[in-house]
Design a protein around this motif. Sequence first.
Motif, mmCIF file in Angstrom:
data_model
loop_
_atom_site.group_PDB
_atom_site.id
_atom_site.type_symbol
_atom_site.label_atom_id
_atom_site.label_comp_id
_atom_site.label_asym_id
_atom_site.label_seq_id
_atom_site.Cartn_x
_atom_site.Cartn_y
_atom_site.Cartn_z
ATOM 1 N N LYS A 110 0.833 -1.206 0.000
ATOM 2 C CA LYS A 110 0.000 0.000 0.000
ATOM 3 C C LYS A 110 0.864 1.250 0.000
ATOM 4 C CE LYS A 110 -4.145 -1.761 2.275
ATOM 5 N NZ LYS A 110 -4.978 -1.695 3.481
ATOM 6 N N ARG A 111 1.930 1.242 0.788
ATOM 7 C CA ARG A 111 2.839 2.387 0.847
ATOM 8 C C ARG A 111 3.511 2.600 -0.512
ATOM 9 N NH1 ARG A 111 6.620 1.115 4.977
ATOM 10 N NH2 ARG A 111 4.933 1.537 6.403
ATOM 11 N N ASP A 112 3.955 1.514 -1.138
ATOM 12 C CA ASP A 112 4.580 1.619 -2.458
ATOM 13 C C ASP A 112 3.598 2.150 -3.495
ATOM 14 O OD1 ASP A 112 6.919 0.667 -1.405
ATOM 15 O OD2 ASP A 112 6.660 -1.382 -2.179
ATOM 16 N N TYR A 113 2.341 1.712 -3.417
ATOM 17 C CA TYR A 113 1.317 2.168 -4.359
ATOM 18 C C TYR A 113 1.058 3.663 -4.185
ATOM 19 C CZ TYR A 113 -3.220 2.652 -6.614
ATOM 20 O OH TYR A 113 -4.251 3.073 -7.400
ATOM 21 N N ARG A 114 0.975 4.114 -2.936
ATOM 22 C CA ARG A 114 0.766 5.550 -2.690
ATOM 23 C C ARG A 114 1.949 6.353 -3.208
ATOM 24 N NH1 ARG A 114 -1.182 4.005 2.533
ATOM 25 N NH2 ARG A 114 0.892 4.463 3.324
ATOM 26 N N ASP A 115 3.169 5.864 -2.959
ATOM 27 C CA ASP A 115 4.360 6.563 -3.448
ATOM 28 C C ASP A 115 4.378 6.629 -4.962
ATOM 29 O OD1 ASP A 115 5.109 6.833 -0.816
ATOM 30 O OD2 ASP A 115 6.630 5.245 -0.886
ATOM 31 N N LEU A 116 4.009 5.548 -5.618
ATOM 32 C CA LEU A 116 3.982 5.516 -7.077
ATOM 33 C C LEU A 116 2.953 6.496 -7.619
ATOM 34 C CD1 LEU A 116 4.961 4.195 -9.695
ATOM 35 C CD2 LEU A 116 3.171 2.485 -9.390
ATOM 36 N N LYS A 117 1.766 6.545 -7.004
ATOM 37 C CA LYS A 117 0.741 7.495 -7.441
ATOM 38 C C LYS A 117 1.243 8.928 -7.296
ATOM 39 C CE LYS A 117 -3.131 7.014 -5.353
ATOM 40 N NZ LYS A 117 -4.444 6.775 -4.774
ATOM 41 N N THR A 118 1.925 9.217 -6.190
ATOM 42 C CA THR A 118 2.457 10.560 -5.965
ATOM 43 C C THR A 118 3.489 10.914 -7.024
ATOM 44 O OG1 THR A 118 2.125 10.256 -3.592
ATOM 45 C CG2 THR A 118 3.562 12.048 -4.266
#
Length: 54
Positions: A41-49
């Motif tokens: 989830k953290r990686d997905y949020r970082d990627l979206k950012t």
Amino acid sequence: MLWPVFAALKLTVGLAVLGLIEYVVLRLLGLRPADVVRELKRDYRDLKTELKRG
């Protein structure tokens, strides 16, 4: 006539078995599944950012 019911049941059981196998493999590797999900989830949020910025 009942083949859709059997197909759905087979799919459900198959997915449950795959989930159990994944859980066992993660535990054997010394990882807790909750930690893995949290990292994903953290990686997905970082990627979206990053994609919004770039």
